[in-house]
Design a protein around this motif. Structure first.
Motif, PDB file in Angstrom:
ATOM      1  N   PRO A  88     -69.164  22.446  14.653  1.00  0.00           N
ATOM      2  CA  PRO A  88     -68.908  22.123  13.296  1.00  0.00           C
ATOM      3  C   PRO A  88     -67.527  22.009  13.096  1.00  0.00           C
ATOM      4  O   PRO A  88     -66.713  21.204  12.288  1.00  0.00           O
ATOM      5  CB  PRO A  88     -69.974  22.604  12.269  1.00  0.00           C
ATOM      6  N   GLU A  89     -66.788  23.138  13.555  1.00  0.00           N
ATOM      7  CA  GLU A  89     -65.436  23.488  12.960  1.00  0.00           C
ATOM      8  C   GLU A  89     -64.563  22.532  13.973  1.00  0.00           C
ATOM      9  O   GLU A  89     -63.400  22.574  13.514  1.00  0.00           O
ATOM     10  CB  GLU A  89     -65.163  24.977  13.292  1.00  0.00           C
ATOM     11  N   ASP A  90     -64.803  21.807  14.749  1.00  0.00           N
ATOM     12  CA  ASP A  90     -64.223  21.024  15.321  1.00  0.00           C
ATOM     13  C   ASP A  90     -64.140  19.586  14.767  1.00  0.00           C
ATOM     14  O   ASP A  90     -63.350  18.743  15.137  1.00  0.00           O
ATOM     15  CB  ASP A  90     -64.797  20.524  16.830  1.00  0.00           C
ATOM     16  N   SER A  91     -64.897  19.386  13.648  1.00  0.00           N
ATOM     17  CA  SER A  91     -64.721  18.264  12.770  1.00  0.00           C
ATOM     18  C   SER A  91     -63.417  17.927  12.169  1.00  0.00           C
ATOM     19  O   SER A  91     -63.063  18.783  11.481  1.00  0.00           O
ATOM     20  CB  SER A  91     -65.909  18.250  11.760  1.00  0.00           C
ATOM     21  N   ALA A  92     -63.011  16.896  12.429  1.00  0.00           N
ATOM     22  CA  ALA A  92     -61.690  16.544  12.194  1.00  0.00           C
ATOM     23  C   ALA A  92     -61.167  15.278  12.242  1.00  0.00           C
ATOM     24  O   ALA A  92     -61.979  14.413  13.237  1.00  0.00           O
ATOM     25  CB  ALA A  92     -60.743  17.615  12.538  1.00  0.00           C
ATOM     26  N   VAL A  93     -60.059  14.305  11.811  1.00  0.00           N
ATOM     27  CA  VAL A  93     -59.515  13.332  12.717  1.00  0.00           C
ATOM     28  C   VAL A  93     -58.537  13.806  13.582  1.00  0.00           C
ATOM     29  O   VAL A  93     -57.854  14.762  13.458  1.00  0.00           O
ATOM     30  CB  VAL A  93     -58.657  12.462  11.446  1.00  0.00           C
ATOM     31  N   TYR A  94     -58.802  13.135  14.681  1.00  0.00           N
ATOM     32  CA  TYR A  94     -58.028  13.509  15.871  1.00  0.00           C
ATOM     33  C   TYR A  94     -57.154  12.340  16.397  1.00  0.00           C
ATOM     34  O   TYR A  94     -57.473  11.147  16.095  1.00  0.00           O
ATOM     35  CB  TYR A  94     -58.897  13.777  17.052  1.00  0.00           C
ATOM     36  N   TYR A  95     -56.043  12.795  16.409  1.00  0.00           N
ATOM     37  CA  TYR A  95     -54.826  11.622  16.692  1.00  0.00           C
ATOM     38  C   TYR A  95     -54.012  12.097  17.686  1.00  0.00           C
ATOM     39  O   TYR A  95     -53.857  13.462  18.181  1.00  0.00           O
ATOM     40  CB  TYR A  95     -54.086  11.322  15.414  1.00  0.00           C
ATOM     41  N   CYS A  96     -53.452  10.948  18.659  1.00  0.00           N
ATOM     42  CA  CYS A  96     -52.723  11.529  19.837  1.00  0.00           C
ATOM     43  C   CYS A  96     -51.268  11.096  19.424  1.00  0.00           C
ATOM     44  O   CYS A  96     -50.971  10.558  18.345  1.00  0.00           O
ATOM     45  CB  CYS A  96     -53.104  10.579  20.928  1.00  0.00           C
ATOM     46  N   ALA A  97     -50.406  11.972  20.024  1.00  0.00           N
ATOM     47  CA  ALA A  97     -49.055  11.858  19.957  1.00  0.00           C
ATOM     48  C   ALA A  97     -48.069  11.786  21.134  1.00  0.00           C
ATOM     49  O   ALA A  97     -48.677  12.421  22.296  1.00  0.00           O
ATOM     50  CB  ALA A  97     -48.528  13.213  19.003  1.00  0.00           C
ATOM     51  N   ALA A  98     -46.939  11.477  20.871  1.00  0.00           N
ATOM     52  CA  ALA A  98     -45.942  11.201  22.021  1.00  0.00           C
ATOM     53  C   ALA A  98     -44.461  11.724  21.805  1.00  0.00           C
ATOM     54  O   ALA A  98     -44.100  11.257  20.602  1.00  0.00           O
ATOM     55  CB  ALA A  98     -46.203   9.915  22.693  1.00  0.00           C
ATOM     56  N   ASP A  99     -43.888  12.338  22.619  1.00  0.00           N
ATOM     57  CA  ASP A  99     -42.572  12.687  22.437  1.00  0.00           C
ATOM     58  C   ASP A  99     -41.821  12.737  23.711  1.00  0.00           C
ATOM     59  O   ASP A  99     -42.541  13.420  24.767  1.00  0.00           O
ATOM     60  CB  ASP A  99     -42.537  14.377  21.552  1.00  0.00           C
ATOM     61  N   PRO A 100     -40.576  12.632  23.732  1.00  0.00           N
ATOM     62  CA  PRO A 100     -39.887  12.836  24.941  1.00  0.00           C
ATOM     63  C   PRO A 100     -39.610  14.245  25.345  1.00  0.00           C
ATOM     64  O   PRO A 100     -39.418  14.450  26.710  1.00  0.00           O
ATOM     65  CB  PRO A 100     -38.437  11.981  24.956  1.00  0.00           C
ATOM     66  N   ILE A 101     -39.844  15.108  24.614  1.00  0.00           N
ATOM     67  CA  ILE A 101     -39.320  16.518  24.874  1.00  0.00           C
ATOM     68  C   ILE A 101     -40.813  17.201  24.768  1.00  0.00           C
ATOM     69  O   ILE A 101     -41.138  17.875  25.812  1.00  0.00           O
ATOM     70  CB  ILE A 101     -38.413  17.096  24.107  1.00  0.00           C
ATOM     71  N   SER A 102     -41.277  17.329  23.694  1.00  0.00           N
ATOM     72  CA  SER A 102     -42.550  18.386  23.285  1.00  0.00           C
ATOM     73  C   SER A 102     -43.288  17.665  22.093  1.00  0.00           C
ATOM     74  O   SER A 102     -42.576  17.558  21.208  1.00  0.00           O
ATOM     75  CB  SER A 102     -42.232  19.510  23.336  1.00  0.00           C
ATOM     76  N   VAL A 103     -44.615  17.271  22.137  1.00  0.00           N
ATOM     77  CA  VAL A 103     -45.419  17.083  20.931  1.00  0.00           C
ATOM     78  C   VAL A 103     -45.302  18.027  19.788  1.00  0.00           C
ATOM     79  O   VAL A 103     -45.878  17.969  18.977  1.00  0.00           O
ATOM     80  CB  VAL A 103     -46.639  16.445  21.319  1.00  0.00           C
ATOM     81  N   HIS A 104     -44.951  19.229  20.428  1.00  0.00           N
ATOM     82  CA  HIS A 104     -45.249  20.422  19.318  1.00  0.00           C
ATOM     83  C   HIS A 104     -43.820  20.661  18.574  1.00  0.00           C
ATOM     84  O   HIS A 104     -43.847  21.742  17.906  1.00  0.00           O
ATOM     85  CB  HIS A 104     -45.431  21.600  20.161  1.00  0.00           C
ATOM     86  N   ARG A 105     -42.866  20.074  18.972  1.00  0.00           N
ATOM     87  CA  ARG A 105     -41.508  20.488  18.355  1.00  0.00           C
ATOM     88  C   ARG A 105     -41.377  20.018  16.855  1.00  0.00           C
ATOM     89  O   ARG A 105     -42.327  19.032  16.452  1.00  0.00           O
ATOM     90  CB  ARG A 105     -40.338  19.850  19.159  1.00  0.00           C
ATOM     91  N   GLU A 106     -40.554  20.727  16.191  1.00  0.00           N
ATOM     92  CA  GLU A 106     -40.547  20.204  14.685  1.00  0.00           C
ATOM     93  C   GLU A 106     -39.338  19.434  14.699  1.00  0.00           C
ATOM     94  O   GLU A 106     -38.236  19.262  15.460  1.00  0.00           O
ATOM     95  CB  GLU A 106     -40.225  21.705  14.015  1.00  0.00           C
TER      96      GLU A 106
END
Length: 122
Positions: A88-106
């Motif tokens: 149940p804790e996996d419930s959420a809106v999931y979306y994909c992302a792309a970045d030329p370096i890292s999707v985790h960068r700020e």
């Protein structure tokens, strides 16, 4: 025009599985890091899983390790997220992302799709 179209969400019982897909277009997919984020109501955005731009490194947040698997089809410019043993804790809106370096960068990835809703019932 850049597009990241996520699909595959839905309602599933706890313990079940879903496979999310994200079809990308408008940029050189195989040169970009890609990944999945999720956000539940009232919660912060969370990075779930990602693959590096050279396809050599994968990342999973600790809560999904051993249950989720990310994969890529470069020929189809599509990234998948296989989700097993859902909770149940996996419930959420999931979306994909792309970045030329890292999707985790700020402050955030260059491109982000609109998302697909995953609801896991107990």
């Amino acid at each position: 025009e850049v597009q990241l179209q996520a699909s595959g969400g839905g309602l599933v019982q706890a313990g079940g599985s879903l496979r999310l897909s994200c079809a990308a277009s408008g940029f050189t997919f195989d040169h970009y890091a890609v990944g999945w984020f999720r956000q539940a109501p009232g919660e912060e955005r969370e990075g779930v899983s990602s693959i590096s731009n050279n396809r050599g490194t994968t990342y999973y947040t600790s809560s999904v390790k051993g249950r989720f698997a990310i994969s890529i089809d470069n020929d189809k410019s599509t990234v998948y997220l296989q989700m097993n043993a859902l909770k149940p804790e996996d419930s959420a809106v999931y979306y994909c992302a792309a970045d030329p370096i890292s999707v985790h960068r700020e402050p955030g990835p260059r491109y982000r799709g609109k998302g697909t809703l995953v609801t896991v019932s107990s």
